[in-house]
Design a protein around this motif. Structure first.
Motif, PDB file in Angstrom:
ATOM      1  N   VAL A  56      -4.388  12.061  -5.801  1.00  0.00           N
ATOM      2  CA  VAL A  56      -3.892  10.688  -5.698  1.00  0.00           C
ATOM      3  C   VAL A  56      -4.024  10.161  -4.267  1.00  0.00           C
ATOM      4  O   VAL A  56      -4.300   8.960  -4.073  1.00  0.00           O
ATOM      5  N   THR A  57      -3.876  11.022  -3.261  1.00  0.00           N
ATOM      6  CA  THR A  57      -3.985  10.557  -1.876  1.00  0.00           C
ATOM      7  C   THR A  57      -5.412  10.183  -1.529  1.00  0.00           C
ATOM      8  O   THR A  57      -5.660   9.162  -0.878  1.00  0.00           O
ATOM      9  N   GLU A 117       2.802   6.901  -6.893  1.00  0.00           N
ATOM     10  CA  GLU A 117       1.944   7.977  -7.391  1.00  0.00           C
ATOM     11  C   GLU A 117       2.618   9.337  -7.195  1.00  0.00           C
ATOM     12  O   GLU A 117       2.601  10.190  -8.093  1.00  0.00           O
ATOM     13  N   ARG A 172       2.486   1.834  -3.420  1.00  0.00           N
ATOM     14  CA  ARG A 172       1.556   2.385  -4.418  1.00  0.00           C
ATOM     15  C   ARG A 172       1.456   3.895  -4.270  1.00  0.00           C
ATOM     16  O   ARG A 172       1.478   4.635  -5.266  1.00  0.00           O
ATOM     17  N   LEU A 173       1.329   4.373  -3.039  1.00  0.00           N
ATOM     18  CA  LEU A 173       1.224   5.818  -2.833  1.00  0.00           C
ATOM     19  C   LEU A 173       2.526   6.512  -3.215  1.00  0.00           C
ATOM     20  O   LEU A 173       2.510   7.576  -3.858  1.00  0.00           O
ATOM     21  N   ALA A 189       0.829  -1.205   0.000  1.00  0.00           N
ATOM     22  CA  ALA A 189       0.000   0.000   0.000  1.00  0.00           C
ATOM     23  C   ALA A 189       0.862   1.255   0.000  1.00  0.00           C
ATOM     24  O   ALA A 189       0.595   2.220  -0.737  1.00  0.00           O
ATOM     25  N   GLN A 190       1.915   1.264   0.823  1.00  0.00           N
ATOM     26  CA  GLN A 190       2.793   2.429   0.882  1.00  0.00           C
ATOM     27  C   GLN A 190       3.538   2.630  -0.436  1.00  0.00           C
ATOM     28  O   GLN A 190       3.735   3.766  -0.889  1.00  0.00           O
ATOM     29  N   ARG A 221      -7.749   9.252  -3.628  1.00  0.00           N
ATOM     30  CA  ARG A 221      -8.097   8.026  -4.357  1.00  0.00           C
ATOM     31  C   ARG A 221      -7.451   6.810  -3.695  1.00  0.00           C
ATOM     32  O   ARG A 221      -8.060   5.734  -3.604  1.00  0.00           O
ATOM     33  N   TRP A 222      -6.209   6.978  -3.255  1.00  0.00           N
ATOM     34  CA  TRP A 222      -5.504   5.890  -2.575  1.00  0.00           C
ATOM     35  C   TRP A 222      -6.241   5.480  -1.296  1.00  0.00           C
ATOM     36  O   TRP A 222      -6.414   4.292  -1.024  1.00  0.00           O
ATOM     37  N   ASP A 277      -9.262   3.538  -2.173  1.00  0.00           N
ATOM     38  CA  ASP A 277      -8.899   2.186  -2.607  1.00  0.00           C
ATOM     39  C   ASP A 277      -8.572   1.281  -1.428  1.00  0.00           C
ATOM     40  O   ASP A 277      -8.809   0.068  -1.485  1.00  0.00           O
TER      41      ASP A 277
END
Length: 609
Positions: A145-146, A95, A91-92, A88-89, A148-149, A152
């Protein structure tokens, strides 16, 4: 030479871009910031004073506790496995690296598109500086992006029950809305520019309004959405002529003056929600359902609920039925001599009407011959985001908060409704009022929205438990007068209206409610939402409505076979009423033989909470 001129021009544009964010008069700006802080201190004092005096309770902590508990469930999944957490980290981080690489590319490619962009219709980021200024562009994209993350993470968390996932979606959206860079002075280019251009005068005005609104809310923020000074009930809203013909401790019954020589034999009784005031149906002559119904030949009676206080705390649904709906039916019979009435309920007023119909059916009271339910839920399986605020812990906190005074402050429920559309009803006004320092424009609908009502303790608790929490009404387990009531006992014709974009009574929920009645149900789906879809006068030529087969199965299966009709559903409803009974009589005198008690819209509606 041309290249030199182009270079100078680019420098001039860059300097101009920077200059708009610089103080014009630093000394004046400093004075205004001090004044703004002084006004902010008054706001803090109003907040503190209300708590020191015990004028506000701690009920607001219950949703916060629930939010923390919900986020903990989501975090438990992602943090319970180091691999998942790292994924998860990563992916962020990827981005953010994408945003950074895009920023580097845009330094040499002016036309390069953003790496991450909000929807084009997002009004928060319309200013050109969100795109062309590197700082603000980075903030915008990082926010996109944050958020949306985070959304998700909720969708990707396995093992969550649907209730917890629903709450998590809602709370993530609320936090995302609140943390938008558009809501803060130094991260919103428009606010930054305006503050520098006025040397902070906007902040002085805004903090003054903030202090006024917290004082008006008795320690809670009473967000102003319209210029209240421009409206007066009975003068430029709620203007349809009529008389109060009866009054109980819970209601005033209003009869409206006929404008046709002949009227339908069956009078029309309108049961509005007690959570809001009835004049949503009579905002102005062009959009007034009440006025329009009178013009079609209905003898219209409307219940105006009292704005409850300590005296009404122990009155529950049985009392609201007896001293509200049945009291109004008695008044109608006295005024017209008619025992057969068409009834209409809006929102929770429709839910109360449905419960009343079940009780009256069980007791042999047949005075209501047909019922119209507008955006009304009787089954709460798919009740939407309001269910986020209803669980055993939160209801217990509400009961505790209401027990002392006997009612819930109006601002509490108004805030909950506003949170359902925070992007439209909260944050634009926070920015406009308190950061820009601009008073909102006059708007009758938003004036009505802010003219909130208190909620009686026993009545509100019964509603939350029997509808939202336990869904007892549709299951035949709701108890009135000591015995269970059943919607299947209701065999009169029902006109059941949903609105397609409803965020309070979702169309899916309203449609499902149709199956619980024992008689014929005409289901109609109107365009737009909870208010605009209902208050849609034919002359406006707006929206549409769908009609079709019996409301069986699921809404998504019913809709493809339904017929789309342009404009307002009002004439279709009127034709449906006439199908039930189109007999007419001479127009009736206001009050009949009863002594009238004053002009419409009465006294109860004028009490502001």
């Amino acid at each position: 030479m041309a290249q030199k001129n182009e270079t100078n021009s680019a420098k001039d544009q860059s300097n101009a871009s920077v200059d708009q964010y610089l103080a014009k008069d630093p000394e004046r700006l400093a004075r205004n910031l001090a004044r703004a802080l002084e006004e902010l201190g008054k706001a803090a004092a109003a907040w503190t004073e209300a708590r020191e005096k015990g004028e506000t309770g701690d009920v607001t902590t219950a949703p916060l506790i629930d939010m923390v508990r919900t986020f903990s469930r989501v975090s438990e999944y992602w943090l319970g496995d180091p691999t998942r957490a790292l994924e998860a980290q990563t992916r962020l981080f990827a981005e953010f690296m994408g945003i950074w690489a895009n920023a580097i590319r845009r330094m040499s490619e002016d036309a390069a598109a953003d790496y991450a962009a909000p929807p084009a219709a997002d009004k928060r980021f319309q200013d050109p500086e969100w795109g062309r200024n590197a700082f603000f562009s980075f903030l915008k994209q990082a926010y996109v992006v944050t958020s949306r993350w985070a959304a998700d993470l909720v969708e990707g968390a396995e093992g969550l029950d649907e209730t917890t996932r629903h709450k998590a979606r809602f709370y993530v959206d609320q936090v995302s809305q609140a943390l938008s860079p558009s809501n803060f002075l130094l991260t919103n280019p428009e606010l930054f520019r305006e503050t520098m251009a006025s040397d902070g005068e906007n902040l002085v005005r805004g903090m003054r309004m903030l202090a006024e609104d917290i004082a008006a809310g008795k320690g809670e923020l009473k967000l102003r959405q319209s210029d209240a000074s421009k409206f007066k009930v009975g003068e430029n809203i709620a203007m349809t002529p009529g008389k109060v013909i009866a009054r109980s401790r819970l209601v005033e019954v209003i009869q409206y003056k006929p404008v046709t020589k002949q009227v339908l034999k069956r009078p029309l009784l309108v049961v509005p929600p007690w959570i809001n005031k009835f004049y949503i149906l009579d905002l102005n002559p062009k959009r007034s359902f009440i006025r329009w119904a009178v013009e079609q030949g209905h003898t219209v009676f409307v219940i105006s609920w009292v704005n409850p206080d300590e005296r009404h705390g122990m009155l529950d649904w049985a009392d609201y039925i007896e001293e509200g709906i049945r009291f109004a039916l008695d008044a109608i019979e006295d005024a017209t001599g008619e025992r057969s009435v068409n009834a209409m309920g809006y929102c929770v007023g429709g839910t109360l009407l449905a419960a009343s119909l079940a009780l009256m059916a069980a007791e042999g009271d047949k005075r209501i011959a047909s019922a119209t339910l507008l955006t009304t839920q009787v089954d709460f399986t798919h009740a939407g985001d309001l269910k986020v605020f209803v669980d055993e812990e939160q209801i217990q906190a509400l009961d505790k908060a209401m027990s002392g005074r006997g009612y819930l402050e109006a601002n509490r429920m108004a805030t909950a409704f506003n949170m359902l559309r925070a992007g439209d009803l909260i944050w634009p006004y926070v920015v406009n009022n308190y950061l820009r320092g601009r008073a909102p424009l006059p708007f009758d609908l938003l004036y009505w929205n802010s003219d909130s009502t208190r909620l009686g303790a026993a009545n509100h608790s019964y509603y939350l438990r029997n509808c939202y929490l336990e869904n007892n009404l549709s299951r035949g387990r709701a108890v009135l007068h000591g015995k269970p009531i059943r919607l299947e006992d209701v065999t009169i014709p029902i006109f059941n209206l949903a609105t397609r974009e409803d965020h309070i009574a979702p169309a899916k929920s309203v449609f499902m409610g149709s199956r619980f009645f024992g008689g014929p149900v005409e289901f109609v789906l109107a365009g737009s939402g909870h208010i605009a879809g209902v208050i849609n006068a034919p002359d406006l030529g707006k929206y549409q409505y769908w009609t079709g087969a019996k409301p069986e199965g699921m809404l998504e299966n019913w809709l493809p076979g339904a017929k789309e009709n342009p404009g307002s559903w009002w004439p279709y409803w009127h034709a449906w009423i006439e199908k039930q009974d189109n007999r007419s009589v001479p127009a009736r005198k206001l009050g009949g033989r009863r002594k009238t008690l004053g002009d419409a819209p009465g006294e109860y509606v004028r009490t502001r909470a």
